[in-house]
Motif scaffolding. Sequence first.
Motif, PDB file in Angstrom:
ATOM      1  N   GLY A  98       0.841  -1.216   0.000  1.00 18.44           N
ATOM      2  CA  GLY A  98       0.000   0.000   0.000  1.00 18.44           C
ATOM      3  C   GLY A  98       0.860   1.244   0.000  1.00 18.44           C
ATOM      4  O   GLY A  98       0.611   2.187  -0.760  1.00 18.44           O
ATOM      5  N   LYS A  99       1.901   1.231   0.819  1.00 13.65           N
ATOM      6  CA  LYS A  99       2.774   2.412   0.859  1.00 13.65           C
ATOM      7  C   LYS A  99       3.501   2.568  -0.484  1.00 13.65           C
ATOM      8  O   LYS A  99       3.641   3.683  -1.003  1.00 13.65           O
ATOM      9  CB  LYS A  99       3.780   2.303   2.012  1.00 13.65           C
ATOM     10  CG  LYS A  99       4.597   3.566   2.106  1.00 13.65           C
ATOM     11  CD  LYS A  99       5.629   3.553   3.209  1.00 13.65           C
ATOM     12  CE  LYS A  99       6.493   4.820   3.074  1.00 13.65           C
ATOM     13  NZ  LYS A  99       7.763   4.700   3.730  1.00 13.65           N
ATOM     14  N   ALA A 100       3.944   1.425  -1.055  1.00 11.68           N
ATOM     15  CA  ALA A 100       4.639   1.494  -2.351  1.00 11.68           C
ATOM     16  C   ALA A 100       3.716   2.102  -3.422  1.00 11.68           C
ATOM     17  O   ALA A 100       4.139   2.951  -4.217  1.00 11.68           O
ATOM     18  CB  ALA A 100       5.098   0.098  -2.754  1.00 11.68           C
ATOM     19  N   ASP A 101       2.456   1.696  -3.413  1.00 12.31           N
ATOM     20  CA  ASP A 101       1.493   2.261  -4.375  1.00 12.31           C
ATOM     21  C   ASP A 101       1.307   3.762  -4.147  1.00 12.31           C
ATOM     22  O   ASP A 101       1.257   4.559  -5.091  1.00 12.31           O
ATOM     23  CB  ASP A 101       0.130   1.553  -4.244  1.00 12.31           C
ATOM     24  CG  ASP A 101       0.151   0.146  -4.821  1.00 12.31           C
ATOM     25  OD1 ASP A 101       1.072  -0.159  -5.607  1.00 12.31           O
ATOM     26  OD2 ASP A 101      -0.756  -0.642  -4.482  1.00 12.31           O
ATOM     27  N   PHE A 102       1.185   4.118  -2.880  1.00  6.99           N
ATOM     28  CA  PHE A 102       0.976   5.516  -2.495  1.00  6.99           C
ATOM     29  C   PHE A 102       2.128   6.387  -3.014  1.00  6.99           C
ATOM     30  O   PHE A 102       1.922   7.447  -3.606  1.00  6.99           O
ATOM     31  CB  PHE A 102       0.886   5.572  -0.966  1.00  6.99           C
ATOM     32  CG  PHE A 102       0.553   6.907  -0.374  1.00  6.99           C
ATOM     33  CD1 PHE A 102      -0.773   7.255  -0.120  1.00  6.99           C
ATOM     34  CD2 PHE A 102       1.547   7.812  -0.036  1.00  6.99           C
ATOM     35  CE1 PHE A 102      -1.080   8.472   0.461  1.00  6.99           C
ATOM     36  CE2 PHE A 102       1.242   9.039   0.535  1.00  6.99           C
ATOM     37  CZ  PHE A 102      -0.073   9.369   0.791  1.00  6.99           C
ATOM     38  N   VAL A 103       3.371   5.890  -2.833  1.00  9.56           N
ATOM     39  CA  VAL A 103       4.563   6.650  -3.249  1.00  9.56           C
ATOM     40  C   VAL A 103       4.576   6.825  -4.772  1.00  9.56           C
ATOM     41  O   VAL A 103       4.999   7.860  -5.281  1.00  9.56           O
ATOM     42  CB  VAL A 103       5.836   5.935  -2.728  1.00  9.56           C
ATOM     43  CG1 VAL A 103       7.092   6.499  -3.388  1.00  9.56           C
ATOM     44  CG2 VAL A 103       5.920   6.070  -1.214  1.00  9.56           C
TER      45      VAL A 103
END
Length: 365
Positions: free
Chosen positions: A141-146
């Motif tokens: 999720g964080k990777a997608d957000f970034v």
Amino acid sequence: MARWRGALRDAFVECAILDPHPVAVSDPALDALMLPFAEGRIARVAGALFLGARAGAALHASQWPGLACVQAFRPQAQALERAGFEVRAEAEPGRGRPLVLVLPPRQREAARALYAQARALAGAGATVVASVANDEGAKSGKADFVRLFGPAASLSKHKCRVFWARADGAGDDALAAQWREAEAPREVAPGWWSRPGVFAWDRIDPASALLIAHLPATLAGEGADLGAGNGVLAAAVLERCAGVRGLDLYEADARALALAERNLAPHAARVRLGFRWHDVAAGVPGRYDFVVANPPFHAQGRAPRPELGQAFVRAAAVALRPGGELWLVANRQLPYEQALADGFAEVRTVVQRDGFKVVAARRAR
Ligand SMILES: C[S@@+](CC[C@H](N)C(=O)[O-])C[C@H]1O[C@@H](n2cnc3c(N)ncnc32)[C@H](O)[C@@H]1O
């Protein structure tokens, strides 16, 4: 008979008080989301937007004046309303929000679509902040957000990760459009609209198919479909049962209900149709000659929630007129027998196959 129906209604009220949708005392992702605000790392600002909003002990209306909550699932929307928030099933387009909070769903495509929506609704320089439980894809999720927002600050707490960034145009516009499109409504069969994230979105659920195969053509008068999804059972009823005069579709997921309305539009000239964004576990207001249902057996989490299906059975028993019939399908092992026996004097298993059972129940008590 009237006395029995009254008693059943009282029992139902009691059951509604027990609430099949209690607001979580602890909602780790929400608790974690509130932390950077409590610690002063991000300022609360007026006019903020909360996508995938949930009510919970950590979210106080007094600290969030004017927070616009978006929640398509009716029981959660109602919990937010009870907590004093303004809630919409869909975000209003086009307003540049100074702060966007996001509680993404578990399903990755749906989470990506929500990040892309947050990006579209955030004003220039707005902060966008999201929180995901570690066992529900915090890392990806964080990777997608970034990828959409550029480098993000983060903290870990309550077995969740919170990440935030400024919406300053960094990230990939084309990717954001692609992620929104991936979750958009589409025609999955001629004249039939659906979208990822709604129940059995691109197929007919095998349990629903079994019920459809056994639905009698004699259902007539006013009916209800409880937990109607994108309208697949309702469509079968309308196609098969010429004596149906009206059909109310009750569904908690506003996105599914909008699809059902679109899918059933061709029948609207012949039959009165109602589309009700409604929590069936709290009972239904109408009185009906028949009810069809493939009830949900979990809420939005992974854990099985048979009490939800049992509440659907009780709602049907209360809503049926004398002589009315419930036609229901369920996984074979789901414990609905007691609720059926309490609600109906006549219960018949029509068929059991492939792990499912179709039940017809009459003479609601
Ligand atoms: C098993 S699916 C059946 C959907 C559709 N009838 C079909 O056969 O494909 C159950 C449906 O109930 C909805 N639902 C879940 N909880 C609900 C509630 N409390 N009140 C109303 N609908 C609910 C879900 O969103 C889902 O669309």
